[in-house]
Design a protein around this motif. Sequence first.
Motif, PDB file in Angstrom:
ATOM      1  N   ARG A  68       0.828  -1.208   0.000  1.00 14.51           N
ATOM      2  CA  ARG A  68       0.000   0.000   0.000  1.00 14.51           C
ATOM      3  C   ARG A  68       0.867   1.265   0.000  1.00 14.51           C
ATOM      4  O   ARG A  68       0.587   2.225  -0.722  1.00 14.51           O
ATOM      5  N   ILE A  69       1.893   1.260   0.840  1.00 13.29           N
ATOM      6  CA  ILE A  69       2.773   2.431   0.908  1.00 13.29           C
ATOM      7  C   ILE A  69       3.503   2.622  -0.420  1.00 13.29           C
ATOM      8  O   ILE A  69       3.568   3.733  -0.959  1.00 13.29           O
ATOM      9  N   PHE A  70       4.048   1.532  -0.955  1.00 19.77           N
ATOM     10  CA  PHE A  70       4.744   1.611  -2.239  1.00 19.77           C
ATOM     11  C   PHE A  70       3.825   2.158  -3.328  1.00 19.77           C
ATOM     12  O   PHE A  70       4.214   3.030  -4.114  1.00 19.77           O
ATOM     13  N   MET A  71       2.587   1.669  -3.382  1.00 26.17           N
ATOM     14  CA  MET A  71       1.681   2.093  -4.450  1.00 26.17           C
ATOM     15  C   MET A  71       1.259   3.550  -4.283  1.00 26.17           C
ATOM     16  O   MET A  71       1.146   4.286  -5.267  1.00 26.17           O
ATOM     17  N   ARG A  72       1.053   3.969  -3.057  1.00 27.19           N
ATOM     18  CA  ARG A  72       0.699   5.384  -2.838  1.00 27.19           C
ATOM     19  C   ARG A  72       1.836   6.299  -3.283  1.00 27.19           C
ATOM     20  O   ARG A  72       1.625   7.307  -3.941  1.00 27.19           O
ATOM     21  N   GLU A  73       3.059   5.926  -2.925  1.00 24.13           N
ATOM     22  CA  GLU A  73       4.190   6.813  -3.176  1.00 24.13           C
ATOM     23  C   GLU A  73       4.663   6.802  -4.631  1.00 24.13           C
ATOM     24  O   GLU A  73       5.371   7.706  -5.062  1.00 24.13           O
ATOM     25  N   THR A  74       4.284   5.777  -5.383  1.00 24.55           N
ATOM     26  CA  THR A  74       4.674   5.716  -6.797  1.00 24.55           C
ATOM     27  C   THR A  74       3.480   5.928  -7.718  1.00 24.55           C
ATOM     28  O   THR A  74       3.608   5.729  -8.926  1.00 24.55           O
ATOM     29  N   GLN A  75       2.332   6.305  -7.144  1.00 21.18           N
ATOM     30  CA  GLN A  75       1.114   6.570  -7.924  1.00 21.18           C
ATOM     31  C   GLN A  75       0.714   5.338  -8.738  1.00 21.18           C
ATOM     32  O   GLN A  75       0.173   5.457  -9.848  1.00 21.18           O
ATOM     33  N   ALA A 153       0.690  -7.522 -11.158  1.00 14.58           N
ATOM     34  CA  ALA A 153       1.910  -6.722 -11.135  1.00 14.58           C
ATOM     35  C   ALA A 153       1.492  -5.264 -10.995  1.00 14.58           C
ATOM     36  O   ALA A 153       0.375  -4.984 -10.518  1.00 14.58           O
ATOM     37  N   TYR A 154       2.365  -4.339 -11.413  1.00  9.60           N
ATOM     38  CA  TYR A 154       2.084  -2.920 -11.188  1.00  9.60           C
ATOM     39  C   TYR A 154       2.396  -2.076 -12.419  1.00  9.60           C
ATOM     40  O   TYR A 154       3.308  -2.389 -13.201  1.00  9.60           O
ATOM     41  N   HIS A 155       1.630  -0.998 -12.574  1.00  9.25           N
ATOM     42  CA  HIS A 155       2.038   0.153 -13.379  1.00  9.25           C
ATOM     43  C   HIS A 155       2.529   1.195 -12.377  1.00  9.25           C
ATOM     44  O   HIS A 155       1.834   1.472 -11.396  1.00  9.25           O
ATOM     45  N   LEU A 156       3.692   1.780 -12.600  1.00  8.19           N
ATOM     46  CA  LEU A 156       4.245   2.701 -11.615  1.00  8.19           C
ATOM     47  C   LEU A 156       4.969   3.851 -12.299  1.00  8.19           C
ATOM     48  O   LEU A 156       5.304   3.784 -13.481  1.00  8.19           O
ATOM     49  N   ALA A 158       8.263   5.526 -12.768  1.00  3.73           N
ATOM     50  CA  ALA A 158       9.644   5.080 -12.577  1.00  3.73           C
ATOM     51  C   ALA A 158      10.463   6.079 -11.777  1.00  3.73           C
ATOM     52  O   ALA A 158      11.316   5.695 -10.966  1.00  3.73           O
ATOM     53  N   THR A 159      10.234   7.365 -11.998  1.00  5.08           N
ATOM     54  CA  THR A 159      10.984   8.374 -11.255  1.00  5.08           C
ATOM     55  C   THR A 159      10.630   8.331  -9.777  1.00  5.08           C
ATOM     56  O   THR A 159      11.507   8.386  -8.903  1.00  5.08           O
ATOM     57  N   LEU A 160       9.343   8.224  -9.483  1.00  7.84           N
ATOM     58  CA  LEU A 160       8.908   8.133  -8.089  1.00  7.84           C
ATOM     59  C   LEU A 160       9.368   6.828  -7.450  1.00  7.84           C
ATOM     60  O   LEU A 160       9.661   6.778  -6.251  1.00  7.84           O
ATOM     61  N   TYR A 161       9.452   5.760  -8.247  1.00  9.11           N
ATOM     62  CA  TYR A 161       9.911   4.471  -7.735  1.00  9.11           C
ATOM     63  C   TYR A 161      11.371   4.564  -7.293  1.00  9.11           C
ATOM     64  O   TYR A 161      11.737   4.115  -6.199  1.00  9.11           O
ATOM     65  N   ALA A 162      12.221   5.172  -8.128  1.00 14.23           N
ATOM     66  CA  ALA A 162      13.626   5.345  -7.749  1.00 14.23           C
ATOM     67  C   ALA A 162      13.738   6.207  -6.498  1.00 14.23           C
ATOM     68  O   ALA A 162      14.552   5.932  -5.605  1.00 14.23           O
ATOM     69  N   LYS A 488      -8.843   3.616  -4.959  1.00  8.63           N
ATOM     70  CA  LYS A 488      -9.213   4.730  -4.071  1.00  8.63           C
ATOM     71  C   LYS A 488      -9.326   4.278  -2.626  1.00  8.63           C
ATOM     72  O   LYS A 488      -9.039   5.058  -1.690  1.00  8.63           O
ATOM     73  N   SER A 489      -9.718   3.041  -2.396  1.00  3.56           N
ATOM     74  CA  SER A 489      -9.875   2.561  -1.023  1.00  3.56           C
ATOM     75  C   SER A 489      -8.604   1.903  -0.493  1.00  3.56           C
ATOM     76  O   SER A 489      -8.333   1.938   0.700  1.00  3.56           O
ATOM     77  N   TYR A 490      -7.813   1.319  -1.374  1.00  5.39           N
ATOM     78  CA  TYR A 490      -6.660   0.520  -0.948  1.00  5.39           C
ATOM     79  C   TYR A 490      -5.378   1.338  -0.858  1.00  5.39           C
ATOM     80  O   TYR A 490      -4.605   1.199   0.112  1.00  5.39           O
ATOM     81  N   CYS A 491      -5.115   2.159  -1.828  1.00  2.82           N
ATOM     82  CA  CYS A 491      -3.845   2.886  -1.873  1.00  2.82           C
ATOM     83  C   CYS A 491      -4.012   4.220  -2.570  1.00  2.82           C
ATOM     84  O   CYS A 491      -3.335   4.491  -3.579  1.00  2.82           O
ATOM     85  N   PRO A 492      -4.893   5.085  -2.084  1.00  2.00           N
ATOM     86  CA  PRO A 492      -5.119   6.359  -2.784  1.00  2.00           C
ATOM     87  C   PRO A 492      -3.860   7.207  -2.822  1.00  2.00           C
ATOM     88  O   PRO A 492      -3.206   7.415  -1.799  1.00  2.00           O
ATOM     89  N   ALA A 493      -3.523   7.676  -4.004  1.00  3.26           N
ATOM     90  CA  ALA A 493      -2.321   8.481  -4.177  1.00  3.26           C
ATOM     91  C   ALA A 493      -2.642   9.948  -3.960  1.00  3.26           C
ATOM     92  O   ALA A 493      -3.712  10.427  -4.307  1.00  3.26           O
TER      93      ALA A 493
END
Length: 496
Positions: A68-75, A153-156, A158-162, A488-493
């Motif tokens: 959840r944290i990873f997905m929020r922070e990488t949109q 898997a994920y769409h993320l 890349a800049t935010l992931y790094a 929106k409920s699990y990992c809202p960015a």
Amino acid sequence: MTEQRVRRVVIAGGGTAGWVAAAALVKQLGPMLDITLVESDEIGTVGVGESTIPTARRFHQLLTIDERIFMRETQASFKLGIAFENWTRDGSRYFHSFGQIGRPSTWMADFHHFWLEAREKGFGGDLGDYCLELQAAAAGRFATGPDATIQHAYHLDATLYARFLRRLSEGAGVRRVEGKIARVEQDPESGFLTALALESGARIEGDLFLDCTGFRALLIEQTLGAGFEDWGHWISTDSAFAIQTRATEDAVPYTRAIAHQAGWRWKIPLQHRVGNGLVFCSEFLSPDAARQQLLDAVEGEVLTEPRLIRYKTGQRRKVWDRNCIALGLSSGFIEPLESTSIHLIQVAITRLIQTFPFSGVGEAQAERFNAQARHEMERIRDFIILHYHLNARDGPFWQRCREMSVPDTLVERLALFGEAAHAYQAADDLFRVDSWVQVLFGQGLAPRGYHQLARMMPPEELRNAFGGIRGDIAAAVQAMPRHGDFLKSYCPAGDA
């Protein structure tokens, strides 16, 4: 073998490759290593590796990253597979999902053989009817949780992931040094790397060096001359434009790969925007025409200028040479059609952790590492070539792809499937049987025969079994929320 014990690890370059390596090493081996990453804010990264495969989840679990944290922070959004549009001909569409097709069959034959028998009897339907992930993607639905078995898997971004991995790494003890590398120093006798000399005058000494400098391959190629095996005669796309647009609708849980006259276009939906790109062969489409084609095709407000990326498809002859290991683009590149770039970084650093040369860099370790990397890359290469080679599209680019000779390893796979619908997953082979089957059927290869085991089942029993699978999948998909609602409920960015 060098007798010098390895404790000081120097990572040249940041971006996804550098920070994936730093995060994994410090998490797993941190107390035993001194890890330094050198990067310059003035040197940009390719930064378009925005789509992953399910192995990314296992890698994150290894690093104890909270999803959840990873997905929020990488949109990030979720990904269940890839929709291939226009790949066999204009108007065609098929789906390569991450899921299992049907239910586990016997050791004698995979599920698709039973499906071929059912189809011959008139009630098989579409192969995709028997895959939960495919049906959920088609319906735009998604759900996961502690007990969920859906493969995703994920769409993320890349800049935010790094950036996310950098925070984790520096917090755990990785030292980041800002600066450009002026030269790479070597031992005059062994040729082993000894230090990175920066433009500032600083010297970063190390025992093991990871080359994450992208296509420049500053250490592995410019310094050590490891060599490069060019695969451009099989995968002739050599350029891409990338652009970001504002999202105009909720993200769907899949990537779109849309073929055009000289390559293909991607559409990757994140929570806050959409990643778009156009991959092309410059021999058949000029950069100006490709740029305009992409701009004409995208939807929503354009957020960035189209950025041209030129590349060569191929592999470094040695990804581990002396005391240098290449990761990411510096190790080689296979175009992004099946989203394997981030996986290759993650699996390489995992292998390094498993065989880390604490007592000194040895030749046998390097040779084994190189062999594993080579085999995996070659099999991914074959899987990508398959998409291009089996086509019925018009135009000179696609005609050349259709008529070209392909690697012997792919010739064998095509013959086995064409003769008897046989597919397999070899050692060091990333893609599962279900992946090969979906793409082989999707690209139009109809096998002449198949395993006859299903004929031992009474037709009505086979019909009921297939109906039960379809019914269970339909019920499971219906119980899932819309993908956008789940995000929106699990990992809202928040704001990007």
